[in-house]
Design a protein around this motif. Structure first.
Motif, PDB file in Angstrom:
ATOM      1  N   ASN A  38       0.819  -1.218   0.000  1.00 22.52           N
ATOM      2  CA  ASN A  38       0.000   0.000   0.000  1.00 22.52           C
ATOM      3  C   ASN A  38       0.852   1.266   0.000  1.00 22.52           C
ATOM      4  O   ASN A  38       0.343   2.363   0.207  1.00 22.52           O
ATOM      5  CB  ASN A  38      -0.943   0.014   1.210  1.00 22.52           C
ATOM      6  CG  ASN A  38      -2.083  -0.960   1.056  1.00 22.52           C
ATOM      7  OD1 ASN A  38      -2.612  -1.128  -0.028  1.00 22.52           O
ATOM      8  ND2 ASN A  38      -2.443  -1.623   2.130  1.00 22.52           N
ATOM      9  N   GLY A  39       2.167   1.105  -0.211  1.00 23.30           N
ATOM     10  CA  GLY A  39       3.043   2.260  -0.351  1.00 23.30           C
ATOM     11  C   GLY A  39       3.678   2.768   0.929  1.00 23.30           C
ATOM     12  O   GLY A  39       4.306   3.825   0.922  1.00 23.30           O
ATOM     13  N   VAL A  40       3.571   2.044   2.021  1.00 23.86           N
ATOM     14  CA  VAL A  40       4.186   2.466   3.284  1.00 23.86           C
ATOM     15  C   VAL A  40       5.644   2.026   3.288  1.00 23.86           C
ATOM     16  O   VAL A  40       5.946   0.861   3.019  1.00 23.86           O
ATOM     17  CB  VAL A  40       3.440   1.860   4.502  1.00 23.86           C
ATOM     18  CG1 VAL A  40       4.152   2.225   5.796  1.00 23.86           C
ATOM     19  CG2 VAL A  40       1.997   2.312   4.521  1.00 23.86           C
ATOM     20  N   ASP A  41       6.548   2.969   3.568  1.00 19.45           N
ATOM     21  CA  ASP A  41       7.970   2.637   3.671  1.00 19.45           C
ATOM     22  C   ASP A  41       8.234   2.118   5.075  1.00 19.45           C
ATOM     23  O   ASP A  41       8.388   2.892   6.021  1.00 19.45           O
ATOM     24  CB  ASP A  41       8.829   3.870   3.387  1.00 19.45           C
ATOM     25  CG  ASP A  41      10.322   3.574   3.432  1.00 19.45           C
ATOM     26  OD1 ASP A  41      10.707   2.397   3.671  1.00 19.45           O
ATOM     27  OD2 ASP A  41      11.105   4.511   3.231  1.00 19.45           O
ATOM     28  N   THR A  42       8.281   0.815   5.221  1.00 20.93           N
ATOM     29  CA  THR A  42       8.452   0.200   6.539  1.00 20.93           C
ATOM     30  C   THR A  42       9.912   0.200   7.001  1.00 20.93           C
ATOM     31  O   THR A  42      10.215  -0.301   8.076  1.00 20.93           O
ATOM     32  CB  THR A  42       7.905  -1.245   6.547  1.00 20.93           C
ATOM     33  OG1 THR A  42       8.605  -2.005   5.564  1.00 20.93           O
ATOM     34  CG2 THR A  42       6.417  -1.266   6.281  1.00 20.93           C
ATOM     35  N   ASN A  43      10.805   0.764   6.182  1.00 26.27           N
ATOM     36  CA  ASN A  43      12.211   0.870   6.571  1.00 26.27           C
ATOM     37  C   ASN A  43      12.493   2.163   7.334  1.00 26.27           C
ATOM     38  O   ASN A  43      13.617   2.387   7.758  1.00 26.27           O
ATOM     39  CB  ASN A  43      13.124   0.773   5.349  1.00 26.27           C
ATOM     40  CG  ASN A  43      13.056  -0.608   4.725  1.00 26.27           C
ATOM     41  OD1 ASN A  43      13.053  -1.607   5.436  1.00 26.27           O
ATOM     42  ND2 ASN A  43      12.983  -0.662   3.419  1.00 26.27           N
ATOM     43  N   THR A  44      11.495   3.016   7.494  1.00 25.88           N
ATOM     44  CA  THR A  44      11.663   4.251   8.254  1.00 25.88           C
ATOM     45  C   THR A  44      11.214   4.023   9.693  1.00 25.88           C
ATOM     46  O   THR A  44      10.613   2.997  10.016  1.00 25.88           O
ATOM     47  CB  THR A  44      10.823   5.392   7.641  1.00 25.88           C
ATOM     48  OG1 THR A  44       9.443   5.044   7.706  1.00 25.88           O
ATOM     49  CG2 THR A  44      11.210   5.662   6.203  1.00 25.88           C
TER      50      THR A  44
END
Length: 62
Positions: A28-34
């Motif tokens: 869904n476009g969430v950057d989970t690396n932040t």
């Protein structure tokens, strides 16, 4: 074991479910690396039990 800890692990979320949750966030476009902010919610029909947990959490606050 503190009063906050569960006496059994039956209420733990399976690893596969957590992995799926992160996979869906990524798709869904969430950057989970932040850095991400997580919240926890505690519920109980007896407010006194929640007060005990609140006191334990205050002790471990960093």
């Amino acid at each position: 074991m503190t009063s906050c800890e569960s006496k059994s692990q039956n209420n733990m979320i399976p690893k596969e479910e957590i992995v799926g949750f992160f996979d869906r966030m990524k798709s869904n476009g969430v950057d989970t690396n932040t850095k991400m902010l997580y919240g926890y919610f505690f519920t109980n029909d007896e407010p006194k039990k929640l007060e005990i947990v609140a006191e334990e959490l205050k002790k471990t606050r960093i």
